[in-house]
Design an enzyme around this catalytic site. Structure first.
Site, short mmCIF file in Angstrom:
data_model
loop_
_atom_site.label_atom_id
_atom_site.label_comp_id
_atom_site.label_asym_id
_atom_site.label_seq_id
_atom_site.Cartn_x
_atom_site.Cartn_y
_atom_site.Cartn_z
N CYS A 1 0.78 -1.24 0.00
CA CYS A 1 0.00 0.00 0.00
C CYS A 1 0.81 1.30 0.00
CB CYS A 1 -0.95 0.02 1.19
SG CYS A 1 -2.00 -1.44 1.28
N HIS B 1 -1.52 6.43 2.27
CA HIS B 1 -1.53 5.46 3.36
C HIS B 1 -1.36 6.24 4.66
CE1 HIS B 1 -1.15 1.32 4.85
NE2 HIS B 1 -0.40 1.87 5.79
#
Length: 515
Positions: free
Chosen positions: A50, A104
């Site tokens: 991510c 993120h």
């Protein structure tokens, strides 16, 4: 004066969608978006995890330039003060808004999702997000567990909702505010599902009777897979329901029936996501902005569903690096849309029958790092310049290239003949290549192989994907100065797509190597 941008980014979504030819998944709203969009069938993330992927495509720089291969550094401090895509739109007069998981969260975006650099107002995070890993999944014993497979009754959830439902509601609220204020906007909406845990409203299971769910076409570990290439899916093993299966580490297989359940729940989570996308796009119609809003739909990376005996992301295979990517541009991917026209009527996946083909489709190999220059060009902004080889001190540049020129190429047209081309470099450059990479702490799978911290990285797998092959070399890497030594190759992989589309037969050792 310029188009709005609705940028939809999904967590861990491989192209398991009707519009990508998946016959099992029901995704009528995303398919409807595809039917009005330019769809790229060979789009790849730069790292299959991510934070590194998101920082890469939001800055337009590769992981070797952001210096982020894990979750624990902020590029502005540890690499360079790089402008981001939303920041560039903000500096060009847009109101920039973030809903859900775009950057993120945590250190890698300075605990603020890079606010105030990237966003005009503080980003929105759904309050239900904090319960994602709580014990909210009913087990066979009637007790609550923190399971991987987690269909739920939404009314019994904390707050009576789920994070993606809240994000859709907030995004729709912001669309209405932008409409009222007549402000040009860049709205990024980040959806959590189908990221694990596979927690979604239980009614979506009805779409996928277990007897219709097959195993992966290649659920075995390939004979010639180098051990360094294998990801041992630790985050899956740590869920209560998987832990109870006592699967041996690292190569033990999950039981077939449980593999089917994971695949079933992944698909169900995709259909739940599709409903959110349908509601969001229908709201774009409702506020009358479908005629002047670019819609981009993509994911941060893929997710293995048992292929190669692997689960989750954390590898260089197509199943982990390949993502859906589509662009709806009114007047370009569709004929001009009249004000107030319904482009995106909501489609109910429980009753909708039929499928829609993409408006345009390109098989060209493209990269997520190219999103920044592509969106700038589509919005009529000046395209950021290409980065010099060393760009740590350069605030605004991109290591991707705009892919707008692929929008108008009809697939039937024969590509330029390669003959009579004696400058090998130039010939090579005519063929698009996608680069991905993945770090490892050791040559064999261990507890931190999936997500090594920077200081523990010893090997970097650099992978290139062309239309014909995927070629990966795993080389010695020094985290203290971010340097790879291509003279010290630990292992290699070569898969020829024509006769090995699933990347099961590594022929690296049958061939002579050399760049």
């Amino acid at each position: 004066d310029g188009m709005n941008v609705l940028f939809i980014i999904v967590d861990d979504l491989r192209p398991a969608l009707g519009c990508y030819g998946d016959r099992v998944v029901k995704s009528p709203n995303i398919d409807q978006l595809a039917s009005q969009s330019m769809v790229f069938s060979n789009a790849y993330a730069q790292q299959a995890v991510c934070a590194p992927s998101r920082v890469s495509f939001l800055t337009g720089r590769r992981p070797d330039t952001t210096h982020l291969y894990d979750f624990y550094s902020y590029w502005r401090v540890h690499a360079g003060n790089y402008s981001t895509m939303p920041q560039y739109f903000k500096e060009n007069g847009y109101v920039t808004l973030s809903v859900g998981k775009v950057f993120h969260p945590g250190i890698s975006s300075n605990y603020s999702d890079d606010y105030p650099y990237s966003w005009s107002i503080p980003p929105f995070h759904p309050s239900a997000e904090k319960h994602e890993n709580d014990k909210t999944c009913k087990g066979k014993d009637g007790k609550l567990h923190a399971n991987l497979v987690c269909p739920v009754d939404v009314t019994e959830m904390p707050g009576g909702t789920l994070p993606d439902i809240q994000s859709t509601e907030e995004a729709i609220r912001l669309l209405n505010v932008m409409k009222t204020n007549r402000q040009k906007f860049f709205l990024a909406v980040g959806y959590h599902k189908p990221h694990i845990p596979l927690r979604y409203p239980q009614e979506f299971l009805k779409l996928y009777p277990l007897e219709n769910i097959t195993l992966a076409p290649d659920p075995w570990i390939p004979k010639k897979l180098p051990s360094v290439a294998y990801n041992p899916w630790m985050d899956i093993r740590e869920r209560d329901d998987v832990e109870a299966l006592n699967v041996s580490f690292p190569y033990g297989a999950l039981p077939d029936d449980f593999q089917r359940q994971i695949r079933q729940s992944y698909y169900a989570a995709v259909s739940y996501l599709d409903v959110q996308i349908g509601l969001l796009l229908n709201a774009l119609d409702n506020v009358g902005l479908s005629n002047n809003t670019i819609v981009v739909f993509t994911s941060d990376h893929g997710w293995s569903l048992g292929e190669h005996g692997e689960w989750a992301k954390y590898s260089n295979f197509d199943v982990a690096t390949r993502v859906p990517l589509m662009f709806y541009v009114p007047g370009m991917t569709t004929s001009p849309v009249s004000q107030g026209a319904r482009v995106f009527p909501y489609l109910d996946p429980f009753s909708h029958i039929g499928s829609s083909a993409p408006q345009g489709q390109s098989k060209k190999v493209v990269e997520l790092v190219s999103l920044f220059p592509t969106l700038a060009e589509l919005a009529g902004l000046q395209v950021p310049p290409a980065c010099p080889e060393m760009s740590f001190g350069v605030v605004l540049c991109t290591e991707g290239t705009s892919i707008v020129h692929y929008f108008n190429v009809s697939e039937g047209k024969v590509e330029d003949d390669k003959q009579g081309c004696d400058d090998t470099d130039r010939c090579f450059n005519e063929e698009p290549v996608a680069f991905s990479q993945y770090p490892r702490p050791a040559d064999t799978p261990q507890w931190n192989s999936d997500k090594p911290k920077l200081k523990d990285i010893r090997i970097m797998g650099y992978s290139m994907r062309t239309i014909d092959y995927r070629y990966t070399v795993w080389v010695q890497f020094d985290p203290s100065n971010f340097s790879a030594n291509f003279e010290d190759v630990h292992a290699g992989e070569l898969y020829m797509m024509e006769n090995d589309p699933n990347q099961d037969y590594n022929i690296y050792n049958n061939t002579s190597h050399g760049w």
